[in-house]
Motif scaffolding. Structure first.
Motif, PDB file in Angstrom:
ATOM      1  N   TRP A  42       0.825  -1.196   0.000  1.00 23.31           N
ATOM      2  CA  TRP A  42       0.000   0.000   0.000  1.00 23.31           C
ATOM      3  C   TRP A  42       0.866   1.254   0.000  1.00 23.31           C
ATOM      4  CZ3 TRP A  42      -1.033   3.529   4.158  1.00 23.31           C
ATOM      5  CH2 TRP A  42      -2.096   4.404   3.907  1.00 23.31           C
ATOM      6  N   LEU A  43       1.935   1.246   0.821  1.00 22.19           N
ATOM      7  CA  LEU A  43       2.838   2.392   0.865  1.00 22.19           C
ATOM      8  C   LEU A  43       3.567   2.562  -0.468  1.00 22.19           C
ATOM      9  CD1 LEU A  43       4.407   2.091   4.429  1.00 22.19           C
ATOM     10  CD2 LEU A  43       2.860   3.865   3.592  1.00 22.19           C
ATOM     11  N   CYS A  44       4.068   1.473  -1.031  1.00 20.50           N
ATOM     12  CA  CYS A  44       4.784   1.566  -2.307  1.00 20.50           C
ATOM     13  C   CYS A  44       3.862   2.030  -3.426  1.00 20.50           C
ATOM     14  CB  CYS A  44       5.425   0.219  -2.659  1.00 20.50           C
ATOM     15  SG  CYS A  44       6.783  -0.215  -1.585  1.00 20.50           S
ATOM     16  N   ALA A  45       2.626   1.582  -3.410  1.00 18.53           N
ATOM     17  CA  ALA A  45       1.669   2.005  -4.434  1.00 18.53           C
ATOM     18  C   ALA A  45       1.386   3.503  -4.281  1.00 18.53           C
ATOM     19  CB  ALA A  45       0.382   1.205  -4.319  1.00 18.53           C
ATOM     20  N   GLY A  46       1.361   3.998  -3.071  1.00 18.01           N
ATOM     21  CA  GLY A  46       1.105   5.421  -2.859  1.00 18.01           C
ATOM     22  C   GLY A  46       2.248   6.279  -3.335  1.00 18.01           C
ATOM     23  N   PHE A  47       3.489   5.835  -3.162  1.00 22.68           N
ATOM     24  CA  PHE A  47       4.631   6.630  -3.585  1.00 22.68           C
ATOM     25  C   PHE A  47       4.859   6.583  -5.091  1.00 22.68           C
ATOM     26  CE2 PHE A  47       6.088   5.997   0.918  1.00 22.68           C
ATOM     27  CZ  PHE A  47       6.011   7.328   1.265  1.00 22.68           C
ATOM     28  N   THR A  48       4.373   5.545  -5.728  1.00 19.64           N
ATOM     29  CA  THR A  48       4.615   5.421  -7.168  1.00 19.64           C
ATOM     30  C   THR A  48       3.416   5.839  -7.997  1.00 19.64           C
ATOM     31  OG1 THR A  48       3.886   3.116  -7.116  1.00 19.64           O
ATOM     32  CG2 THR A  48       6.254   3.548  -6.853  1.00 19.64           C
ATOM     33  N   ARG A  49       2.386   6.359  -7.378  1.00 19.65           N
ATOM     34  CA  ARG A  49       1.184   6.754  -8.093  1.00 19.65           C
ATOM     35  C   ARG A  49       1.446   8.012  -8.917  1.00 19.65           C
ATOM     36  NH1 ARG A  49      -3.906   7.705  -4.552  1.00 19.65           N
ATOM     37  NH2 ARG A  49      -3.184   5.671  -3.884  1.00 19.65           N
ATOM     38  N   ASP A  50       0.957   8.006 -10.125  1.00 22.32           N
ATOM     39  CA  ASP A  50       1.065   9.211 -10.974  1.00 22.32           C
ATOM     40  C   ASP A  50      -0.102  10.129 -10.657  1.00 22.32           C
ATOM     41  OD1 ASP A  50       3.303   8.297 -12.270  1.00 22.32           O
ATOM     42  OD2 ASP A  50       2.152   7.293 -13.832  1.00 22.32           O
ATOM     43  N   SER A  51       0.208  11.418 -10.536  1.00 20.00           N
ATOM     44  CA  SER A  51      -0.847  12.367 -10.214  1.00 20.00           C
ATOM     45  C   SER A  51      -1.300  13.113 -11.430  1.00 20.00           C
ATOM     46  CB  SER A  51      -0.378  13.399  -9.193  1.00 20.00           C
ATOM     47  OG  SER A  51       0.101  12.773  -8.049  1.00 20.00           O
TER      48      SER A  51
END
Length: 130
Positions: free
Chosen positions: A121-130
């Motif tokens: 969950w943390l890794c997905a949050g940091f790699t999410r494109d905005s």
């Protein structure tokens, strides 16, 4: 989820083995105590293991199976244990070992699952494109 499954696949057999071993030890100790009690009731004279140093009796010289160390037990205590009913799975330490082992295995599996879920969950949050 794979790590939680791995923890479960390792923890369950180890728990079952430990519970079986505790039950087997209790049964063997009871059988050994009964053998010593039979010898005592038949008039066998127990010698001291170390005549000059202690009051410890030499139960190994009786010819009974040496499945439990009775060295520091008084003869009356060994005979009292022999007079008790044979241990069952529920009356020996095996049932508590099984329960504690399954509890620890379950907790570790849940912690492993939630830990890796949190990392994902943390890794997905940091790699999410905005």
């Amino acid at each position: 989820m794979a790590l939680a499954l791995l923890v479960t696949l390792i923890g369950v057999p180890i728990t079952i083995y430990v519970a079986y071993d505790k039950f087997n030890s209790a049964t063997n100790a009871h059988d050994s105590a009964q053998c010593i009690a039979r010898r005592a009731r038949s008039g066998y004279t127990f010698k001291k293991k170390y005549p000059d140093f202690s009051e410890q009796l030499d139960y190994a010289a009786t010819g009974c199976p040496r499945t439990y160390v009775w060295d520091y037990w008084a003869l009356t205590d060994v005979m009292a244990l022999a007079d008790l009913p044979a241990p069952t799975f529920m009356t020996s330490d095996a049932s508590s070992a099984l329960g504690i082992g399954f509890l620890v295995t379950g907790v570790l599996a849940v912690v492993a699952y939630l830990g890796f879920w949190l990392i994902g969950w943390l890794c997905a949050g940091f790699t999410r494109d905005s």
